[in-house]
Design a protein around this motif. Sequence first.
Motif: not given
Lengths: 756, 148
Positions: A136-140, A306-315, A318-320, A363-368
């Motif tokens: 979050p700190a680097l995406a902010a 963001a691509v690595f974010g797709l490996l997370s269960r919680r993506f 925010p992607l939708i 914003l949602f993409l950056l959450e990913i």
Amino acid sequence: MNKFSLVVAAIDRAFERVPVRLSFFALVAFFACLPMFESAGWLNDFRDAHILYVYEEGAVRAVLDDAALPLWNPWYCGGMYNLGTPQSRFASPTFLLSLVFGTLKAQALITFLLIIIGMEGFYRYARLRTESAVGPALAAPIFALQGLFATSYHNGWIHFLGFELLPLVMFGVDLAARARMVGILITALTFGFIVGFGGTYAAPIAALMCILTAGRSLVEIRRQGKPILQAITFLVCAAVFSVIVAAFRLWPVFETLAQAPRMLAGSPGHEHYRFTEMLFDHAEPKMGIVGKVGYMYFGIFPIVAAVFGLLSRRFVVPLIFSALFVWAAAGNSATPSLFALLRELPVFGMLRYPERLLLPASLFLLEIVGLGMTYLVVRAPTRRFWAWLTVVPAVLLLVGTVDSAANMRGVVSKMTLEAPPLQLSQPFRQSRGNRWLVPHYQAMNLGSLSCMEAYPVPMSERLRGDLPQEEYVDPPSSGTATRISWTSQQITVKTSLTAPARLMVNQNWHHGWRSSVGTVVSVDGLLAVELPAGDHEVTLRFFPRSFWGGGLVSLSGLLVLLWLSAAGVSSLRTIMQATAVPLVVLATILVGTNEPRVTDPVITNANGLPLVVEALPSEVTPLDIEFDLPIRLEGVKLPKDQDQYGNLHFELFFRVTGQVPESVGVFVHLESPKKKRTAVDHLVLGTSTTFADAPTGVLIRDAFSIRAGKQPQGQWRLYAGLWDMTKTKSRIGVKRAPGVAVHDSRIQLGSFVVGK
Amino acid sequence: MGFSQPIPGGTQPSDLFRPNPMMNLEFSVVAPAIILTVTLVAAAYTTWNSDPRPTIGQVKTSAAAELIRSHQEREPAWRAKAARQFPGDVWSQDDDFFLSEYRWAKSFWKKHAVAPGIVLMLLDTGLRSRDAEPNVVVSACKPRLAYE
């Protein structure tokens, strides 16, 4: 655990500490904003910047020069409700900076501080759903330094920085859903900030984001098996308190827009989702204008994380959400159009440019992105491979931050700047002015009647820019008027009348004006006071109910909210009872006080003629045409000749007698002697209303003009009819049309001559 | 628990991020606070001292008279251009007229190196002193449906 992961862990812990995080954000923001600071004392020469400057400067002058509340702005459009005009931003905490540093210089500091708040807000929002602070700190910074903010500063759209508050308000909603009183407080205060800061985009989009966040939180709470009813109650309270705290601004703005509804046309959209140059190319302003390129700059650097974010269960969520906003950002070019659906909602109809919805999408993409970094960071201690893999997206995010800052610096460095306006102290008077130069007129205490706003500002036809005195008696033979004192919010005039007369003030009337003597009236929209004979000292003061009423509601709501927070109240019953207090205040004001009724706006065609007419004017040819829809065409006026500029003017007279689909418009074919067709199709009648929104049962004048120019001379024919302009694209059938020729639902309405 | 921490029932920090010997970060309060303060002060200081050198200048009497005369002479042509550009749209005609006036006035103050306000005051004075009925009434604001 390897040494590298210890370093990562140390960074993570550091980012969790507020001072570390804020200093990092402040340094990044400082680097991005330095060109703003260095040129802050200059006047932005972009046209919109001038207008928005005048609103803020008007407020500053009211407070500092007049020691008054900045409610009225006499320097623009013949006088307007400064708190009620949607684009003014002084009703927010940032106004303090304008008071201290001056309107021009404060803009840079406001931008700087809001960027920091945007970063911190994003961090807190994203941190709620990630194990690590690093992501979050680097995406902010990527969120807070986006191209839209650079464009906004370039164009003087400082109120667009309200978008920086989106993550903070969503963070508040998240906490409120978890039955945290502080969540309601954050949501309400941030929403009030956004509304007070002005604009017609940030507040409705913030509301939409809050609804999405609330829905998401409720689903999460339900999955965790926690009490859903409690969450819903807290969320409802957050929504109610948000509206209540923002009432001080919402009431005046809604009142203004009700008087002067904003009419938009066209079908804005981006075919095939062509956002590439808008999102991934640096902006290159030319001739003082930021074009499509880089307008919403986001950059490519966050994509890897963001691509690595797709490996997370919680993506998924925010992607939708992100995809939904991208879909909406395509505007009317998408089929079906989510943007068109959004615009059907109340308030959302004011959204004109769909591409701005890319900001919430980002914003949602950056959450990913945050999720992706977290995915790597938590694996870093397990294997060296993961540790080194973490470095790649982290470095790219830092590069992306520098890149976004560079884009902002580049945009700012290409602004067209002028020396600040020359201040001249002299008694106020209206001038013809020039809306392209309005700050210079204001600085010399001259009002500019020349006016541009996004909505039709109610302006009196009696305003003049050459009067020997701004306050005068009508009729002049009845006596004299002498100005005793003048401030932007209060005028005192001494009158000496031999008979009852009107004191006329060369400013627009508004129902919020009060007079110490006589009765305030509108004379063709001009401010006037009806006075009896005799000597009077008349003090006119602007104090509309929407200001003090909205203010009282907000204040009571704020006090209740602070009490609930300070007392640590957690009882649902108490919170709900407390919510009722400001609502009772509102009801008491509405029932117990009276104010002159807001007059219905006089809607006109673009040529200035009234849209609604009682009967057909004498020179109009009567018609009796009925369509398959509840619309009648009752008259047509054809040009007898070109005017002195070679223009031809036409008028059609319609009557709507029932419900009509939104997509129905008029097609007009002007056919030359050689059968060449010129189309003047339009969805909006008289540039003011569609058939769907038109008042029923009345006669509506639809005036339009064309330039004859070098058109072939000779006898032309006018054909017209109705068609579905956006959906079926087919013509509407003609039920009956006595006395005129009809072919393929196209009616021949007559002929006219082009040329001498 | 501060509200910046993960929410109860939500995600918790992993054990990895529990304090360890490398995380003795007392500096993380004082040093960042100093950095933050210095940054804010630097921003405020730079902004405060960003005034451009004032340009006021003076317009010679003859040039002022020429300005007023030229303004009056050009007005009909600007109006005609605007009327042709926006037939039947009185606000847009006004707006286009004012754009022409703005460009012309700007070229004047650039050429004579004077503050815009000086030129605009002269134009206002000229409008008020015209022998013929000056055009000092402006069309009410009614922006075009699609304004770019």
